[in-house]
Design a protein around this motif. Structure first.
Motif, mmCIF file in Angstrom:
data_model
loop_
_atom_site.group_PDB
_atom_site.id
_atom_site.type_symbol
_atom_site.label_atom_id
_atom_site.label_comp_id
_atom_site.label_asym_id
_atom_site.label_seq_id
_atom_site.Cartn_x
_atom_site.Cartn_y
_atom_site.Cartn_z
ATOM 1 N N PHE B 160 0.821 -1.205 0.000
ATOM 2 C CA PHE B 160 0.000 0.000 0.000
ATOM 3 C C PHE B 160 0.861 1.263 0.000
ATOM 4 C CE2 PHE B 160 -1.645 3.410 2.640
ATOM 5 C CZ PHE B 160 -2.682 3.834 1.822
ATOM 6 N N LEU B 161 1.826 1.346 0.917
ATOM 7 C CA LEU B 161 2.612 2.583 1.030
ATOM 8 C C LEU B 161 3.371 2.862 -0.266
ATOM 9 C CD1 LEU B 161 4.001 2.509 4.674
ATOM 10 C CD2 LEU B 161 2.256 3.995 3.728
ATOM 11 N N LEU B 162 3.998 1.818 -0.830
ATOM 12 C CA LEU B 162 4.763 2.076 -2.053
ATOM 13 C C LEU B 162 3.855 2.258 -3.266
ATOM 14 C CD1 LEU B 162 7.723 -0.116 -1.115
ATOM 15 C CD2 LEU B 162 7.836 2.281 -1.699
ATOM 16 N N GLY B 163 2.699 1.575 -3.249
ATOM 17 C CA GLY B 163 1.753 1.773 -4.341
ATOM 18 C C GLY B 163 1.215 3.194 -4.349
ATOM 19 N N ALA B 164 0.857 3.699 -3.167
ATOM 20 C CA ALA B 164 0.342 5.065 -3.079
ATOM 21 C C ALA B 164 1.439 6.068 -3.425
ATOM 22 C CB ALA B 164 -0.199 5.322 -1.680
ATOM 23 N N PHE B 165 2.652 5.779 -2.987
ATOM 24 C CA PHE B 165 3.809 6.621 -3.319
ATOM 25 C C PHE B 165 3.944 6.727 -4.838
ATOM 26 C CE2 PHE B 165 8.680 6.879 -3.281
ATOM 27 C CZ PHE B 165 8.694 8.217 -2.927
ATOM 28 N N SER B 166 3.832 5.560 -5.517
ATOM 29 C CA SER B 166 4.003 5.576 -6.967
ATOM 30 C C SER B 166 2.853 6.313 -7.649
ATOM 31 C CB SER B 166 4.118 4.155 -7.500
ATOM 32 O OG SER B 166 2.864 3.542 -7.490
ATOM 33 N N SER B 167 1.634 6.205 -7.078
ATOM 34 C CA SER B 167 0.554 6.932 -7.756
ATOM 35 C C SER B 167 0.729 8.439 -7.568
ATOM 36 C CB SER B 167 -0.828 6.444 -7.340
ATOM 37 O OG SER B 167 -0.940 6.395 -5.970
ATOM 38 N N GLY B 168 1.425 8.850 -6.479
ATOM 39 C CA GLY B 168 1.777 10.263 -6.341
ATOM 40 C C GLY B 168 2.621 10.731 -7.517
ATOM 41 N N PHE B 169 3.623 9.933 -7.892
ATOM 42 C CA PHE B 169 4.457 10.273 -9.054
ATOM 43 C C PHE B 169 3.614 10.333 -10.316
ATOM 44 C CE2 PHE B 169 7.887 8.834 -6.291
ATOM 45 C CZ PHE B 169 8.832 9.804 -6.544
ATOM 46 N N LEU B 170 2.741 9.344 -10.459
ATOM 47 C CA LEU B 170 1.921 9.277 -11.666
ATOM 48 C C LEU B 170 1.059 10.530 -11.796
ATOM 49 C CD1 LEU B 170 1.077 7.279 -13.991
ATOM 50 C CD2 LEU B 170 -0.914 6.825 -12.596
ATOM 51 N N VAL B 171 0.395 10.925 -10.681
ATOM 52 C CA VAL B 171 -0.503 12.082 -10.764
ATOM 53 C C VAL B 171 0.292 13.354 -11.030
ATOM 54 C CG1 VAL B 171 -2.204 13.436 -9.539
ATOM 55 C CG2 VAL B 171 -2.134 11.016 -9.229
ATOM 56 N N TYR B 172 1.450 13.477 -10.398
ATOM 57 C CA TYR B 172 2.230 14.697 -10.646
ATOM 58 C C TYR B 172 2.716 14.720 -12.092
ATOM 59 C CZ TYR B 172 4.686 18.865 -9.320
ATOM 60 O OH TYR B 172 5.069 20.173 -9.228
ATOM 61 N N GLY B 173 3.083 13.563 -12.598
ATOM 62 C CA GLY B 173 3.471 13.480 -14.015
ATOM 63 C C GLY B 173 2.326 13.895 -14.922
ATOM 64 N N ILE B 174 1.131 13.401 -14.604
ATOM 65 C CA ILE B 174 -0.034 13.770 -15.421
ATOM 66 C C ILE B 174 -0.279 15.269 -15.329
ATOM 67 C CG2 ILE B 174 -2.521 13.472 -15.671
ATOM 68 C CD1 ILE B 174 -2.185 10.610 -14.696
ATOM 69 N N ALA B 175 -0.095 15.849 -14.129
ATOM 70 C CA ALA B 175 -0.291 17.289 -13.965
ATOM 71 C C ALA B 175 0.651 18.069 -14.885
ATOM 72 C CB ALA B 175 -0.066 17.686 -12.508
ATOM 73 N N LEU B 176 1.923 17.643 -14.928
ATOM 74 C CA LEU B 176 2.887 18.353 -15.776
ATOM 75 C C LEU B 176 2.545 18.179 -17.255
ATOM 76 C CD1 LEU B 176 6.288 17.703 -13.991
ATOM 77 C CD2 LEU B 176 4.706 19.612 -13.734
ATOM 78 N N ILE B 177 2.121 16.974 -17.629
ATOM 79 C CA ILE B 177 1.737 16.750 -19.025
ATOM 80 C C ILE B 177 0.536 17.618 -19.385
ATOM 81 C CG2 ILE B 177 0.835 15.040 -20.635
ATOM 82 C CD1 ILE B 177 2.457 12.967 -18.978
ATOM 83 N N PHE B 178 -0.402 17.696 -18.443
ATOM 84 C CA PHE B 178 -1.580 18.542 -18.652
ATOM 85 C C PHE B 178 -1.154 19.994 -18.866
ATOM 86 C CE2 PHE B 178 -5.123 20.994 -16.571
ATOM 87 C CZ PHE B 178 -6.042 20.820 -17.588
ATOM 88 N N GLY B 179 -0.170 20.438 -18.088
ATOM 89 C CA GLY B 179 0.313 21.807 -18.246
ATOM 90 C C GLY B 179 1.014 22.028 -19.570
ATOM 91 N N ALA B 180 1.740 20.996 -20.037
ATOM 92 C CA ALA B 180 2.507 21.164 -21.276
ATOM 93 C C ALA B 180 1.620 21.017 -22.500
ATOM 94 C CB ALA B 180 3.627 20.123 -21.318
ATOM 95 N N ALA B 181 0.716 20.029 -22.479
ATOM 96 C CA ALA B 181 -0.052 19.730 -23.692
ATOM 97 C C ALA B 181 -1.464 20.320 -23.633
ATOM 98 C CB ALA B 181 -0.128 18.219 -23.890
ATOM 99 N N HIS B 182 -1.866 20.858 -22.474
ATOM 100 C CA HIS B 182 -3.194 21.458 -22.281
ATOM 101 C C HIS B 182 -4.319 20.450 -22.479
ATOM 102 C CE1 HIS B 182 -1.756 25.849 -22.918
ATOM 103 N NE2 HIS B 182 -0.991 25.144 -22.137
ATOM 104 N N THR B 183 -4.038 19.185 -22.325
ATOM 105 C CA THR B 183 -5.071 18.171 -22.446
ATOM 106 C C THR B 183 -4.583 16.900 -21.749
ATOM 107 O OG1 THR B 183 -6.287 16.754 -23.959
ATOM 108 C CG2 THR B 183 -4.132 17.464 -24.681
#
Lengths: 100, 480
Positions: B160-183
């Motif tokens: 659980f702890l490492l899975g949630a940790f990894s989804s933190g990376f995933l969401v932040y990555g998606i946030a940056l992609i959203f900022g770069a590609a606007h979608t």
């Protein structure tokens, strides 16, 4: 209006604090809080970008992330309580029966 | 929202409704007859599998481009559903024996399968994230399912702890992609990325997304949770999550990278190369020192993530990519069949209170249970990649694709690590055939059926690999 860069830099700082918290702290609850901080840093970045793009999709995504984080809290706290019941501790260094 | 939107995700929708209904129905099934719940769960999976197969040839997007239905998703959905069925078959007797038979098990397994299927269909990063969580959260619970057993709780907490940790990376990555590609739509990201020069924000976002997936597929250096989670979790859960979650992780990784990030291939190829090589080397070398069969198979599954990642390395090279990704999909079948079979044998030999899990407990298995020992030998040989098994065919396709892509060194590392892996896989075979011992083995129809059928398939499918490979290749039409 505050430029979007400021929000993004703030979110990056929050995210870094979250990552460091997970790596450095040994209390399962604090680690868990740090993970929440990472998710909320992402939320801040998404909302900031969303306001620049002027689309709702960013805000909608944030709601999804908040809902998922709540589900994770439910599961995570249950697991931590179970561990505390059998180990009397939530220090992750003491939860180390599995090795090799 | 139209009817055609719903038919895009029909198998998923059926399974979701079925799982919710099963959760209620389970309340009315008496405690000593939870086998009925298992049967109902299997029925739901089978119905969903039937609808999945009826969709073959269908290609469209649904829900405003949020989910995709194509050969790729149908192929992987079918594979995931078969894994679900095998998971139910292995759990049926195991849960009773371990005194953890509760109806929620099957419901959680269904929910996790739904998440896995959605990951194969996701055409939008929001869906990727939601599906990943829907896949993972039930697995956290399942890992800790034998609660009051400390190692199961520990497995759950670590996962659980490492899975949630990894989804933190995933969401932040998606946030940056959203900022770069606007979608967040994969096809729109591709359009935005190819229109301009690749922005550093997008590249950084893609790297964070890769870290997020790296945890899910257990690639080195994001593998720390795997041995503990696989060892501590109930064995039936381990069998299910080592197959289903890994397939789903690769499905999403593949779709996201091939669809949205192909302009990033210049930056990503080297990273994937390194990840793949490191995963193969570290997984195989640490596996040698293991004395616990569950832990050994956990490292073996890490090593196999490296082999499958190999297929992703040439993804930016349009000439080789279709063949190499088809080889990756083919290897997913190989891995699912062989891995499930091996875990089935582990379940047959395991006894209560964590006994029967050391590799030395397999001593003398061939004398008293020749069929079981033969099946285990087939699985071990297939995991190494020796003839006459599916593992050999899978690796040949993989290495050939990678060499065609010009990554000869990577293929050499693959071959060398396969040879290293023979050492620890064959140790199990040696124990079974050349040492004396009296292992206590559980015989039960569904368990015997599962490992028997999988052992047969491991050999039989290696005789008709072209048919399977053609299916895997046709699964990629829409992606390229």
């Amino acid at each position: 209006m505050v430029p979007v860069d400021y929000y993004v830099i703030l979110s990056a700082i929050l995210f870094a604090i979250g990552v460091l918290g997970v790596l450095i702290r040994r209390n399962a609850l604090i680690i868990f809080m740090s993970i929440e901080l990472m998710l909320n840093a992402a939320n801040l970045a998404i909302v900031a970008f969303g306001s620049v793009i002027e689309s709702f999709s960013g805000q909608i995504f944030v709601f999804f992330v908040i809902a998922v984080a709540a589900a994770e809290v439910a599961i995570g706290l249950a697991l931590i309580v179970e561990i505390f019941k059998s180990k009397r501790s939530i220090d992750v260094d003491q939860v180390s029966g599995l090795k090799g | 929202m139209t009817l055609s939107d719903f038919t895009t995700i029909l198998p998923v929708a059926i399974l979701a409704v079925w799982a919710c209904a099963l959760l209620v129905a389970d309340l009315f099934i008496p405690k000593d007859r939870k086998g009925v719940t298992a049967l109902l769960a299997a029925l739901g999976l089978a119905i969903s599998l039937g609808y999945t197969l009826s969709q073959i040839g269908d290609e469209r997007l649904g829900f405003s481009g949020m989910v995709a239905l194509d050969g790729f998703s149908i192929f992987l959905n079918a594979l995931i559903l078969v894994c679900g069925l095998l998971g139910v078959a292995l759990a049926y007797d195991y849960l009773k024996r371990m005194n953890i038979e509760r109806g929620e098990y099957y419901v959680l397994l269904l929910f996790s399968s739904i998440g896995a299927m959605l990951m194969a269909q996701a055409a939008d990063l929001i869906i990727v994230f939601l599906a990943l969580e829907l896949l993972s959260i039930p697995l956290y619970v399942l890992s800790a399912f034998a609660r009051s057993n400390v190692s199961s709780e520990e497995a759950g907490l670590k996962y659980f702890l490492l899975g949630a940790f990894s989804s933190g990376f995933l969401v932040y990555g998606i946030a940056l992609i959203f900022g770069a590609a606007h979608t967040t739509n994969l096809y729109a990201i591709l359009a935005a990325a190819s229109a301009s020069t690749v922005s550093p924000l997008l590249a950084f976002g893609a790297a964070l997304v890769l870290i997020g997936f790296g945890f899910k597929i257990a690639a080195v250096p994001f593998h720390m949770w795997t041995p503990d989670a696989y060892q501590g979790a109930p064995t039936a859960v381990t069998a299910f999550m080592s197959s289903s979650a890994k397939i789903a992780g690769f499905a999403a990784l593949l779709r996201v990278f091939v669809t949205a990030f192909s302009p990033l291939a210049v930056n990503m190829t080297d990273v994937l190369w390194g990840l793949s090589a490191l995963t193969m080397v570290v997984g195989n070398i640490i596996a040698i020192t293991q004395t616990d069969i569950k832990r050994m198979l956990a490292y073996s599954s890490i090593a196999h993530a490296g082999y499958i990642l190999m297929a992703f390395v040439p993804y930016g090279n349009a000439a080789v990519a279709p063949v190499s990704v088809a080889a990756g999909l083919f290897y997913l079948i190989v891995y699912a069949v062989t891995n499930f079979g091996a875990w089935g044998v582990v379940i047959a030999v395991e006894r209560t209170e964590g006994k029967g899990l050391a590799i030395s407990d397999y001593s003398g298995l061939a004398k008293n249970h020749p069929a079981l020992a033969a099946a285990m030998s087939i699985f071990m040989v297939s995991l190494i990649g020796f003839p006459p098994t599916l593992g050999l065919v899978g690796k040949v396709y993989l290495f050939r694709a990678v060499i065609d892509g010009g990554f000869v060194v990577l293929a050499v590392i693959g071959v060398l690590t396969s040879i290293i892996s023979a050492f620890y896989y064959l140790r199990v075979v040696v124990n079974m055939y050349m040492r004396d011992g009296e292992p206590a083995v559980r015989r039960e129809f569904w368990l015997d059926f599962t490992w028997g059928a999988l052992a047969f398939l491991t050999v039989f499918l290696s005789l008709i690999p072209q048919t399977l490979f053609a299916w895997a290749s046709s699964a990629l039409m829409k992606l390229f």
